[in-house]
Write a protein that holds these residues in place. Structure first.
Motif, PDB file in Angstrom:
ATOM      1  N   TYR A   1      35.159  34.838  36.526  1.00 53.47           N
ATOM      2  CA  TYR A   1      36.468  35.069  35.996  1.00 53.47           C
ATOM      3  C   TYR A   1      36.988  36.374  36.576  1.00 53.47           C
ATOM      4  O   TYR A   1      38.266  36.299  37.176  1.00 53.47           O
ATOM      5  N   LEU A   2      36.164  37.332  36.491  1.00 53.40           N
ATOM      6  CA  LEU A   2      36.533  38.621  37.087  1.00 53.40           C
ATOM      7  C   LEU A   2      36.685  38.763  38.604  1.00 53.40           C
ATOM      8  O   LEU A   2      37.802  39.339  39.057  1.00 53.40           O
ATOM      9  N   GLY A   3      35.971  37.689  39.187  1.00 55.50           N
ATOM     10  CA  GLY A   3      36.143  37.647  40.763  1.00 55.50           C
ATOM     11  C   GLY A   3      37.453  36.881  41.082  1.00 55.50           C
ATOM     12  O   GLY A   3      37.983  37.276  42.024  1.00 55.50           O
ATOM     13  N   ALA A   4      37.747  35.765  40.194  1.00 50.85           N
ATOM     14  CA  ALA A   4      38.991  35.260  40.574  1.00 50.85           C
ATOM     15  C   ALA A   4      40.115  36.096  40.232  1.00 50.85           C
ATOM     16  O   ALA A   4      41.496  35.843  41.000  1.00 50.85           O
ATOM     17  N   LYS A   5      40.049  36.986  39.582  1.00 52.16           N
ATOM     18  CA  LYS A   5      41.185  37.976  39.252  1.00 52.16           C
ATOM     19  C   LYS A   5      41.159  38.980  40.376  1.00 52.16           C
ATOM     20  O   LYS A   5      42.239  39.869  40.233  1.00 52.16           O
ATOM     21  N   GLY A   6      40.204  39.114  41.080  1.00 54.97           N
ATOM     22  CA  GLY A   6      40.260  39.904  42.147  1.00 54.97           C
ATOM     23  C   GLY A   6      39.420  41.277  42.002  1.00 54.97           C
ATOM     24  O   GLY A   6      39.501  42.258  42.434  1.00 54.97           O
ATOM     25  N   PHE A   7      38.576  41.457  41.023  1.00 58.08           N
ATOM     26  CA  PHE A   7      38.062  42.404  40.555  1.00 58.08           C
ATOM     27  C   PHE A   7      36.476  42.428  40.927  1.00 58.08           C
ATOM     28  O   PHE A   7      35.957  41.427  40.623  1.00 58.08           O
ATOM     29  N   ALA A   8      35.745  43.158  41.583  1.00 56.91           N
ATOM     30  CA  ALA A   8      34.587  43.188  42.043  1.00 56.91           C
ATOM     31  C   ALA A   8      33.594  43.413  40.846  1.00 56.91           C
ATOM     32  O   ALA A   8      33.698  44.433  39.976  1.00 56.91           O
ATOM     33  N   PRO A   9      32.687  42.531  40.719  1.00 57.33           N
ATOM     34  CA  PRO A   9      31.730  42.614  39.511  1.00 57.33           C
ATOM     35  C   PRO A   9      30.792  43.465  39.726  1.00 57.33           C
ATOM     36  O   PRO A   9      30.252  43.665  40.947  1.00 57.33           O
ATOM     37  N   THR A  10      30.315  44.128  38.640  1.00 56.73           N
ATOM     38  CA  THR A  10      29.403  45.006  38.625  1.00 56.73           C
ATOM     39  C   THR A  10      28.015  44.648  37.791  1.00 56.73           C
ATOM     40  O   THR A  10      28.002  43.340  37.782  1.00 56.73           O
TER      41      THR A  10
END
Length: 166
Positions: free
Chosen positions: A67-76
């Motif tokens: 979900y975060l990847g689809a929103k453009g956030f780099a996962p930690t």
């Protein structure tokens, strides 16, 4: 990946943790009544619950990462539901996630407290067993030393842990 799938997984996690908490309450009663056979079965049930919770947690982490990847956030390394709440599109999704997150955290806190209580009860039970065993074992006669005269005999050879050839 949608917020609904993450929400559904969180609800499953909540149900599993509630069930584990109920088992923990039952385990407390089994410890109090000293029912070791039922306690053994309870531990097996708990292990099954923990394995299921672990699978759900892995699923949740994957969903949040996607979900975060689809929103453009780099996962930690540690992706959390709080991260999803921050980037969710609408307030309804944020509110739903926040509510289930709070409920899950409360259940986990209750579970932690109950497990601490069970641990203390088991420790006290073991202390009682050890005390009882100490009372039943024959005690060696006391050896008194006065001056150069030795009263009593010591048949146990001294063990040394010093290796002179080292």
């Amino acid at each position: 990946m949608s917020v609904e799938t993450i929400y559904a997984t969180l609800e499953k996690l909540e149900r599993m943790h509630k069930s584990l908490l109920e088992l923990s309450f039952k385990k407390t009663e089994l410890i109090k009544t000293n029912n070791t056979e039922a306690l053994d079965q309870m531990l097996k049930d708990e292990q099954a619950h923990v394995a299921a919770i672990d699978k759900l947690e892995q699923q949740r982490q994957l969903q949040v990462t996607e979900y975060l990847g689809a929103k453009g956030f780099a996962p930690t390394d540690k992706v959390t539901v709080a991260d999803v709440i921050q980037v969710a599109d609408n307030d309804i999704d944020k509110d739903k996630l926040e509510k289930v997150r709070k409920r899950l955290l409360l259940i986990i806190d209750d579970l932690r407290k109950q497990n601490d209580l069970n641990q203390k009860l088991i420790f006290q039970s073991l202390q009682f067993v050890n005390l009882t065993l100490d009372m039943l074992r024959p005690q060696p006669s006391q050896i008194n030393y006065s001056g150069n005269e030795v009263r009593g005999t010591n048949t146990i050879a001294k063990k040394t842990y010093f290796d002179s050839q080292a």
